[in-house]
Design an enzyme around this catalytic site. Structure first.
Site, mmCIF file in Angstrom:
data_model
loop_
_atom_site.group_PDB
_atom_site.id
_atom_site.type_symbol
_atom_site.label_atom_id
_atom_site.label_comp_id
_atom_site.label_asym_id
_atom_site.label_seq_id
_atom_site.Cartn_x
_atom_site.Cartn_y
_atom_site.Cartn_z
ATOM 1 N N ASP A 321 0.807 -1.215 0.000
ATOM 2 C CA ASP A 321 0.000 0.000 0.000
ATOM 3 C C ASP A 321 0.847 1.274 0.000
ATOM 4 O O ASP A 321 1.994 1.278 0.430
ATOM 5 C CB ASP A 321 -0.928 0.012 1.220
ATOM 6 C CG ASP A 321 -0.156 -0.122 2.519
ATOM 7 O OD1 ASP A 321 0.811 -0.923 2.557
ATOM 8 O OD2 ASP A 321 -0.492 0.574 3.493
ATOM 9 N N GLU A 322 0.234 2.318 -0.516
ATOM 10 C CA GLU A 322 0.723 3.689 -0.372
ATOM 11 C C GLU A 322 2.182 3.869 -0.791
ATOM 12 O O GLU A 322 2.986 4.442 -0.073
ATOM 13 C CB GLU A 322 0.539 4.155 1.090
ATOM 14 C CG GLU A 322 -0.930 4.171 1.501
ATOM 15 C CD GLU A 322 -1.134 4.684 2.924
ATOM 16 O OE1 GLU A 322 -2.024 5.515 3.114
ATOM 17 O OE2 GLU A 322 -0.398 4.249 3.840
ATOM 18 N N VAL A 323 2.494 3.391 -1.968
ATOM 19 C CA VAL A 323 3.849 3.551 -2.498
ATOM 20 C C VAL A 323 3.868 4.765 -3.411
ATOM 21 O O VAL A 323 3.190 4.768 -4.444
ATOM 22 C CB VAL A 323 4.285 2.285 -3.263
ATOM 23 C CG1 VAL A 323 5.684 2.487 -3.845
ATOM 24 C CG2 VAL A 323 4.248 1.080 -2.333
#
EC number: 3.2.1.52
Lengths: 516, 516
Positions: A321-323
């Protein structure tokens, strides 16, 4: 006439039972019966089939529960003494209750519990537990007979995956705290404990081939506290404790982002080959392993191999997530290769819904946290068409680190306020446009930026986690907010007896519990 | 006009304060002031006099409290930066506040706290803590500025002895649990932790010269659980933890009765020379050491010597209650000699009120638990005339192991039901016909026959222990049930923030706390 009338009244009161017992999750079928209750004592025989070690072990759970209040515990026997009311616990593979279902009959003359598999027998015991007075939950309270209302229950879960995620990375929680969470999950028939074992602020698991990860990455946490990590022995203890309660532990190592703690421990997985400084703030998105370096892949291989060894469950969760620091191509290539490594290790790959559009191979598990975003929903639906399965964790419903309401001090608000009703009153069957079989179940994540004690964890989890348990277990047609709200109000004394630090939400009428 | 009216309203609301802040115990004098609050932040300087190590340490307590919610803690400095609102903490022996008193001034421009001794400064910090929003109690909640209402407090305690007794003998409680109790005592300015270290069911302290006591006597408890005991190192840790919070630990070894665990460990103190079998029931009165044997006196000497070494406080409590197996003469002779041994060890002897008629030498402390019995009251009054001092623990008021009401599952009822008002609404100044100076103070015993977890302990202690703290601290003329009840209702969110498992008694209007 008057004395007789009083007598009749007294008998009526003694037999009066709440219209629906305070069972959470609500079983698929509950039929309350007329007639006096079964009265359980420390002498009530628990009868199991000769030689059935699993049934004997599950009977031991019930014996310990009842026996907590007295010097002795109920005897576990293989033949019921004639004429003595007993609890019979039976595993019959042919009974047709599935892996987790059971049938429970309670009459004044005896209790009959039958399941097709050990997990079902355990869940039947949890239902029987919730039919016992809340006082049974105290370990040392003085003995009193325990009435169980006459009832017939036929039950099995809606979904196979009924989970909670505990973020042990932002703040570390001791093994005893994790065991406490497992105990409370078992009470509500939850069966997946997802441990978020790494993030920017901490690395929480010993990887014997990579000792620096825990040694360096384990000594930080949000706010500058001491952190900590689980040794191989700690993990074995947690896995065993969970397994005894029919809970599978799902390990997550978040990759390629949320990795600052690893980047601080292992210089070679940074593109510049230099270890990052530890991070104890609460920002996200800034960190990534260097996807172009083979050292990074050696690291991923080592970590996945160790996870596969330490966790017997089917699934390894690799985050995703959230890269924000990779190109779309770099990200997709990373996910593809990471999934292949997990598969090669004999495990099933899981990731947050960010991975949905990264070209997953069939068989992946996608944990959906942003179903409210149309673009994400469409990506997830497409991934399902390509063979992915889903665990539903909609952040605007069951991210139980969101504040309950404006009064909640703990927690965050970026996904909104998640009240008790918000967390309960939705249907996972219609959240996305996917076939019913594609949804494995539901899971409530509890992120720990603002939580540092088990009491904080309990306060955010309860009552909302109980609602998630019911969403995962109970047929949609049997669920309603009004009915759930009433059972929740009546459930308070059991949590009080267990010392569960729960939010006395004004959405619930806690006086329904009466005696505490 | 309308926008302006709204603005005025908003300002009014922002400055609105509860008429009396939710302070427990209520200070001797509290004057709320007009004007805006002081706003504390993580950058607020805490100013101490140059070189005053004690003031610096107490300032550290405040800094850690405020700093819990943020990465940094307020700086402790020796000179206030010009123009920056600061908290000044000062010890001035000439200030006339006594050992435990202080004066606290809060204005928007700064906070001034002065005491005559370190304990007073610590109590002033506890008052300031209770004036801060409850959110400050969370360890990891996100930062927000902390308003403190403008107020002037001048305060000192009514009694020097404000205690709680924890029975660690019937069930054993770990060091961490005892530290938790100490933390919660400190919040309410209690200063004596009486540990009931031995009873029929367990011996809980290592006596190095008599290792069998803990090794044998430490492995049982009520109900057959595993028991436990404190090592010399554990006791040192508890004593130190308490001392840092200005709490004195009072050790009790109960003699000559309530001794089965010792009788099981040391054969020679039985008249027949044979070790007794362990006991894990809840009866009383059946056990006694052999008062005719010199081996018994060697045992008492060894135990008292070790207590004197391990506990720096003034008092050693030797129990003396509920002895049914000795003649009156045997009992009196035992008490006389036991007191002499304690005195010879340089300590002050204390015992339960059973010892009142045993011919005490002057200087003894009598802990009165049966003031409701006229014969006991007369004996105690006579003992006071002979030089004894009193700690008041009336069992029909502040035995906080009694059930609150009929709904309470935990606890006992032999002294009646002790509700929140019962425990609060009495005056130690008129309980017995003795001079005011003869009463050292009050102490709430918490016996643990039915309690086995720290959550059980908290549930029975709160709210009642807070009431006992106020009885011990606040002038009788300043106390009223109505006023206390309102402050208690408003205090709820602070206990919730601390995760204190308290009884939400229907005697209290918990909605007064508003935001939780």
């Amino acid at each position: 006439m008057r004395p007789l009338a009083l007598l009749v009244l007294a008998v009526t009161v003694a037999h009066a039972q709440p219209p629906t017992p305070a069972l959470i999750p609500l079983p698929a079928e509950v039929e309350t019966r007329d007639g006096p209750p079964f009265v359980m004592t420390d002498a009530t025989p628990l009868v199991v089939d000769p030689g059935d070690a699993e049934a004997r072990r599950v009977a031991g759970v019930l014996a310990a529960l009842v026996g907590n209040t007295v010097e002795t515990t109920p005897p576990i026997v293989e033949a019921a003494p004639a004429g003595v009311p007993a609890v019979r616990l039976r595993i019959d593979a042919a009974a047709g209750h599935g892996d987790e279902g059971y049938a429970l009959d309670v009459a004044s003359t005896g209790v009959d519990l039958v399941a097709s598999a050990p997990a079902g027998l355990f869940y039947g015991v949890q239902t029987l537990r919730q039919l016992l007075p809340a006082r049974v939950e105290y370990e040392a309270a003085l003995y009193a007979p325990l009435p169980v209302p006459a009832v017939r229950v036929v039950d099995r879960p809606r979904y196979e995956w009924r989970g909670m995620m505990l973020d042990v990375a932002r703040h570390f929680f001791e093994v005893e705290d994790v065991e406490r969470v497992i105990d409370l999950m078992a009470l509500h028939k939850l069966n997946r404990l997802h441990l978020h074992l790494s993030d920017d602020q901490g690395w929480r698991i010993e990887i014997p081939s990579r000792p620096a990860l825990a040694r360096v990455g384990g000594r930080t946490e949000v706010g500058g506290g001491p952190g900590g990590y689980y040794t191989v022995e700690d993990i074995a203890r947690i896995v065993q404790y969970a397994a005894e309660r029919f809970i599978t532990v799902v390990p997550e190592i978040d990759l390629p982002g949320h990795t600052n703690a690893a980047l601080a421990a292992i210089p070679e997985i940074n593109c510049d080959g230099r270890a990052r400084a530890p991070y104890t703030g609460t920002n996200v998105g800034f960190s990534t392993v260097c996807v172009e370096r083979e050292e990074t892949w050696a690291f991923v291989e080592d970590v996945v191999a160790s996870l596969a060894e330490q966790f017997p469950g089917e699934t390894i969760h690799l985050g995703g997530d959230e890269v924000e620091e990779l190109t779309a191509d770099q990200y997709a290539a990373f996910v593809t290769r990471a999934q292949a490594i997990v598969t090669a290790a004999g495990k099933r790959y899981a990731g947050w819904d960010d991975v949905a559009h990264a070209g997953l191979a069939p068989g992946a598990v996608i944990q959906v946290w942003r179903a409210q975003r149309a673009d994400v929903a469409r990506q997830v639906e497409a991934a399902v068409a390509n063979g992915a399965a889903l665990v539903l964790s909609p952040s605007d419903r069951i991210y139980i680190d969101m504040k309950y309401d404006e009064s909640t001090v703990l927690g965050l608000t970026w996904a909104g306020l998640n009240g008790v009703r918000d967390a309960y009153d939705w249907d996972p069957g219609v959240l996305l446009d996917v076939p019913e079989a594609a949804v494995l179940g539901v899971e409530a994540p509890l992120w720990a930026e603002t939580l540092s004690t088990i009491r904080d964890v309990e306060f955010m989890a309860f009552p909302r986690l109980a609602g998630v348990a019911e969403i995962g277990w109970t047929p949609q047609t049997a669920r309603s907010w009004g009915g759930y709200r009433a059972r929740l109000g009546a459930f308070g004394p059991r949590w009080t007896a267990l010392g569960v630090h729960h939010f006395r939400s004004p959405e619930v009428d806690w006086t329904l519990g009466g005696v505490e």
